[in-house]
Scaffold this active site. Structure first.
Site, PDB file in Angstrom:
ATOM      1  N   HIS A  84     -39.862  70.801  50.159  1.00 36.76           N
ATOM      2  CA  HIS A  84     -38.684  70.100  50.675  1.00 36.76           C
ATOM      3  C   HIS A  84     -37.489  70.370  49.775  1.00 36.76           C
ATOM      4  O   HIS A  84     -37.651  70.636  48.576  1.00 36.76           O
ATOM      5  CB  HIS A  84     -38.943  68.592  50.778  1.00 36.76           C
ATOM      6  CG  HIS A  84     -39.325  67.963  49.478  1.00 36.76           C
ATOM      7  ND1 HIS A  84     -40.603  68.039  48.959  1.00 36.76           N
ATOM      8  CD2 HIS A  84     -38.594  67.273  48.572  1.00 36.76           C
ATOM      9  CE1 HIS A  84     -40.641  67.413  47.803  1.00 36.76           C
ATOM     10  NE2 HIS A  84     -39.434  66.945  47.533  1.00 36.76           N
ATOM     11  N   HIS A 112     -33.755  68.754  48.591  1.00 36.29           N
ATOM     12  CA  HIS A 112     -32.888  67.571  48.549  1.00 36.29           C
ATOM     13  C   HIS A 112     -31.439  68.005  48.769  1.00 36.29           C
ATOM     14  O   HIS A 112     -30.960  68.919  48.097  1.00 36.29           O
ATOM     15  CB  HIS A 112     -32.925  66.911  47.173  1.00 36.29           C
ATOM     16  CG  HIS A 112     -34.249  66.344  46.779  1.00 36.29           C
ATOM     17  ND1 HIS A 112     -34.520  65.000  46.810  1.00 36.29           N
ATOM     18  CD2 HIS A 112     -35.389  66.940  46.324  1.00 36.29           C
ATOM     19  CE1 HIS A 112     -35.764  64.781  46.389  1.00 36.29           C
ATOM     20  NE2 HIS A 112     -36.310  65.951  46.091  1.00 36.29           N
TER      21      HIS A 112
HETATM   22  P1  AMP Z   1     -39.669  65.246  44.838  1.00 31.81           P
HETATM   23  O1  AMP Z   1     -39.655  64.343  43.639  1.00 31.81           O
HETATM   24  O2  AMP Z   1     -38.724  66.418  44.736  1.00 31.81           O
HETATM   25  O3  AMP Z   1     -41.083  65.668  45.210  1.00 31.81           O
HETATM   26  O4  AMP Z   1     -39.079  64.381  46.021  1.00 31.81           O
HETATM   27  C1  AMP Z   1     -39.848  63.545  46.814  1.00 31.81           C
HETATM   28  C2  AMP Z   1     -38.883  62.597  47.468  1.00 31.81           C
HETATM   29  O5  AMP Z   1     -39.520  62.026  48.599  1.00 31.81           O
HETATM   30  C3  AMP Z   1     -38.430  61.421  46.591  1.00 31.81           C
HETATM   31  O6  AMP Z   1     -37.014  61.491  46.398  1.00 31.81           O
HETATM   32  C4  AMP Z   1     -38.851  60.196  47.384  1.00 31.81           C
HETATM   33  O7  AMP Z   1     -37.891  59.157  47.340  1.00 31.81           O
HETATM   34  C5  AMP Z   1     -38.995  60.744  48.779  1.00 31.81           C
HETATM   35  N1  AMP Z   1     -39.937  60.032  49.634  1.00 31.81           N
HETATM   36  C6  AMP Z   1     -41.195  59.669  49.320  1.00 31.81           C
HETATM   37  N2  AMP Z   1     -41.755  59.037  50.369  1.00 31.81           N
HETATM   38  C7  AMP Z   1     -40.822  59.011  51.361  1.00 31.81           C
HETATM   39  C8  AMP Z   1     -40.800  58.489  52.680  1.00 31.81           C
HETATM   40  N3  AMP Z   1     -41.858  57.865  53.212  1.00 31.81           N
HETATM   41  N4  AMP Z   1     -39.659  58.638  53.418  1.00 31.81           N
HETATM   42  C9  AMP Z   1     -38.594  59.260  52.871  1.00 31.81           C
HETATM   43  N5  AMP Z   1     -38.564  59.777  51.636  1.00 31.81           N
HETATM   44  C10 AMP Z   1     -39.656  59.648  50.885  1.00 31.81           C
END
Ligand code: AMP
Ligand code: ZN
Length: 134
Positions: free
Chosen positions: A98, A100
Site C-alpha cells: 500500500h 500512503h
Molecule cells: P504501514 O505502517 O505503512 O503498514 O501502514 C498501515 C496503515 O494501515 C496504518 O497507517 C494504519 O492506520 C492503517 N490501517 C490499519 N487498519 C486499517 C483499517 N481497518 N482501515 C484503514 N486503515 C487501516
C-alpha cells in the site's frame, strides 16, 4: 487473511474513495492528517519486492490522481508526502502493499524527519558498492 484482504472482501468496513480493476483507495483509519489515504493493490503482494511491475506503476499513477482529488477537495493543502513502507524495521505494519498519500497543512503536527549523515559516508565508495549489484 490480512486486514487489507478482508477490506477488499468487504469483510470489514472501510471508507473507500476510489476503486478500479487493480486497486482501491481508502481513508487511513489513523488520519495522520485530514484526508490521509491508502492506495491498496487488489491482489495480495506483501511488499515492493513482490509486487508486479504493472500494478506498482499503476498504483503510483493513482497516487497522483488521489493527490489531485484531495487538493481539489481541500484548498488549504500545502503539499503531500507519498510514503510506502517495507518490512517492520521501516514501519510496515500491514504486510499487504500500500501507498500512503498524506496531505500536508500549514500547521499540521506530522513529523517526518531527515538527518544529515553526510560526514559519516563516502558517496563514491557507496556508489561503487551498489553498482556491483546491478
Ligand atoms: P504501514 O505502517 O505503512 O503498514 O501502514 C498501515 C496503515 O494501515 C496504518 O497507517 C494504519 O492506520 C492503517 N490501517 C490499519 N487498519 C486499517 C483499517 N481497518 N482501515 C484503514 N486503515 C487501516
Ligand atoms: Zn492481503
Amino acid at each position: 487473511m490480512c486486514i487489507f484482504c478482508k477490506i477488499l472482501n468487504n469483510e470489514i468496513p472501510s471508507s473507500k474513495i476510489y476503486e478500479d480493476d487493480f486497486c482501491i483507495a481508502i481513508l487511513d483509519i489513523s488520519q495522520a492528517t485530514k484526508g490521509h489515504t491508502l492506495i491498496i493493490s487488489k491482489k495480495h503482494f506483501s511488499n515492493i519486492y513482490e509486487i508486479e511491475d504493472e500494478v506498482l506503476s499503476h498504483i503510483h499513477v493513482i497516487a497522483k490522481k488521489i493527490a489531485l482529488m484531495l487538493k481539489k477537495t481541500y484548498s488549504d493543502i500545502k503539499g503531500f508526502n507519498i510514503i510506502q513502507n517495507n518490512e517492520p524495521k521501516a514501519g510496515q505494519t500491514v504486510m499487504h502493499y500500500h501507498v500512503h498519500v498524506i496531505p500536508r497543512y500549514e500547521n499540521d503536527d506530522l513529523k517526518i524527519e531527515s538527518v544529515d549523515h553526510s560526514d559519516l559516508y563516502d558517496l563514491k565508495a557507496i556508489q561503487k558498492e551498489i553498482k556491483k549489484s546491478i
